[in-house]
Write an enzyme that holds these catalytic residues in place. Structure first.
Site, PDB file in Angstrom:
ATOM      1  CG  ASP A 297      -0.356  -0.032   2.540  1.00  0.00           C
ATOM      2  OD1 ASP A 297       0.888  -0.110   2.622  1.00  0.00           O
ATOM      3  OD2 ASP A 297      -1.099   0.034   3.544  1.00  0.00           O
ATOM      4  CB  SER A 298       4.566   1.748   0.096  1.00  0.00           C
ATOM      5  OG  SER A 298       4.828   0.611  -0.701  1.00  0.00           O
TER       6      SER A 298
ATOM      7  CG  ASP B  43       0.198  -4.091   2.053  1.00  0.00           C
ATOM      8  OD1 ASP B  43      -0.146  -4.756   3.043  1.00  0.00           O
ATOM      9  OD2 ASP B  43       0.960  -3.102   2.121  1.00  0.00           O
TER      10      ASP B  43
ATOM     11  CE  LYS C 264       2.804  -5.763   4.074  1.00  0.00           C
ATOM     12  NZ  LYS C 264       2.163  -4.676   4.879  1.00  0.00           N
TER      13      LYS C 264
ATOM     14  CD  GLU D  87      -0.028  -1.549   8.046  1.00  0.00           C
ATOM     15  OE1 GLU D  87      -0.404  -0.764   8.937  1.00  0.00           O
ATOM     16  OE2 GLU D  87       0.506  -1.177   6.980  1.00  0.00           O
TER      17      GLU D  87
ATOM     18  CD  GLU E 103       7.226  -0.038   7.978  1.00  0.00           C
ATOM     19  OE1 GLU E 103       6.321  -0.805   7.590  1.00  0.00           O
ATOM     20  OE2 GLU E 103       7.405   1.105   7.511  1.00  0.00           O
TER      21      GLU E 103
HETATM   22  O1  KIV Z   1       3.409  -1.162   1.639  1.00  0.00           O
HETATM   23  C1  KIV Z   1       4.591  -1.475   1.814  1.00  0.00           C
HETATM   24  O2  KIV Z   1       5.474  -1.128   1.034  1.00  0.00           O
HETATM   25  C2  KIV Z   1       4.920  -2.267   2.982  1.00  0.00           C
HETATM   26  C3  KIV Z   1       6.364  -2.500   3.246  1.00  0.00           C
HETATM   27  C4  KIV Z   1       6.875  -1.317   3.987  1.00  0.00           C
HETATM   28  C5  KIV Z   1       6.627  -3.750   3.954  1.00  0.00           C
HETATM   29  O3  KIV Z   1       4.069  -2.676   3.700  1.00  0.00           O
END
Ligand code: KIV
Length: 266
Positions: free
Chosen positions: A46-47, A85, A114, A116, A183
């Site tokens: 999600d970055s 993500d 993934k 959080e 992280e």
């Molecule tokens: O979204 C992302 O890039 C991440 C990484 C920082 C692991 O979750």
């Protein structure tokens, strides 16, 4: 052709003591070259909301927006394991939301998702894995909780926070995750977490005692140059190469030297 990695291949890395090299990817062309370079795991993170869409945080990304990028990366990844993500609020409201959103990720081509969070997401993890979808956890400085933390700060400095983090990792493993991203936590705490669970720990700003490392590709290649966290190692300055190459193109167009006769049809 090398075999496509699956969730068992990711678990096997830790068993045989081989580090996992992971990166983020958001588009077909980049993912193709990362895959060819030997990356083991590609996270459609999600970055992307920050480095692709130019937003100030990950919080405004929606599931519908990330799905086409998951599809593009999955098409490119001949060997790398692809993780999607789950965006903010695509899984937090309920276990049902978590399963439905994870299903969309799988339909888009991801091999796993993934999310959080720790103990509070045990049920979510259990339900997603019961639906046949591997889940990767994410602990430490979890950007979707930036307002709770009051900024992108180091997590796990005191013993209370450290123990809470180890407990969260054990809870996620019990719930069924196949791996956990850690992280921005102190390096010695990563070592304690990695020893406390059997699943691979993949670090970002978590030091060298992890079972693998992940970075945001745009940081590593110098394509995102607005700020550089301490834990980023820059392997290239593609920003400079792009500015110089495009600058040359602009002047060739302006002075008429592009296109040449060879670049034109008769
Ligand atoms: O979204 C992302 O890039 C991440 C990484 C920082 C692991 O979750």
């Amino acid at each position: 052709m090398t075999d496509k990695l699956n969730v068992h291949s990711i678990l096997d890395f830790k068993k045989r003591g081989e580090q996992i090299a992971a990166l983020t990817a958001y588009d077909y062309s980049t993912a193709k070259f990362l895959d060819r370079a030997g990356i083991d795991l590609l996270l459609v993170g999600d970055s992307m909301n920050m480095v692709v869409f130019g937003e100030p945080s990950t919080l405004t990304l929606r599931l519908e927006a990330i799905l086409p990028h998951v599809r593009a990366v999955a098409s490119a990844a001949k060997r790398a394991f692809v993780v999607g993500d789950l965006p903010f609020m695509s899984y937090q409201p309920s276990v049902r939301d978590a399963v439905i959103s994870s299903g969309e990720m799988i339909r888009a081509g991801a091999q796993a998702v993934k999310l959080e969070g720790g103990r509070a997401f045990r049920e979510h993890v259990e339900a997603i894995t019961d639906a046949g979808i591997p889940v990767m956890g994410h602990l430490g400085m979890t950007p979707q909780s930036v307002h709770k933390f009051g900024g992108y700060r180091l997590i796990g400095k005191g013993e209370i926070e450290a123990e809470r983090l180890i407990d969260a990792a054990v809870a996620l493993e019990d719930a069924g995750v196949f791996s956990i991203v850690l992280e921005k936590i102190p390096a010695d705490l990563s070592a304690r977490v990695a020893e406390s669970v059997e699943v691979p720990i993949i670090g970002i700003g978590a030091g060298k005692h992890c079972d693998g490392q992940i970075l945001v590709t745009n940081d590593l290649l110098g394509l995102f140059d607005e700020f550089k966290p301490k834990f980023v190692r820059r392997y290239a300055q593609l920003n400079e190469i792009m500015i110089e190459s495009v600058g040359n193109y602009v002047s060739d167009v302006k002075d008429g030297s592009f296109p040449s006769d060879e670049e034109s049809y008769k």
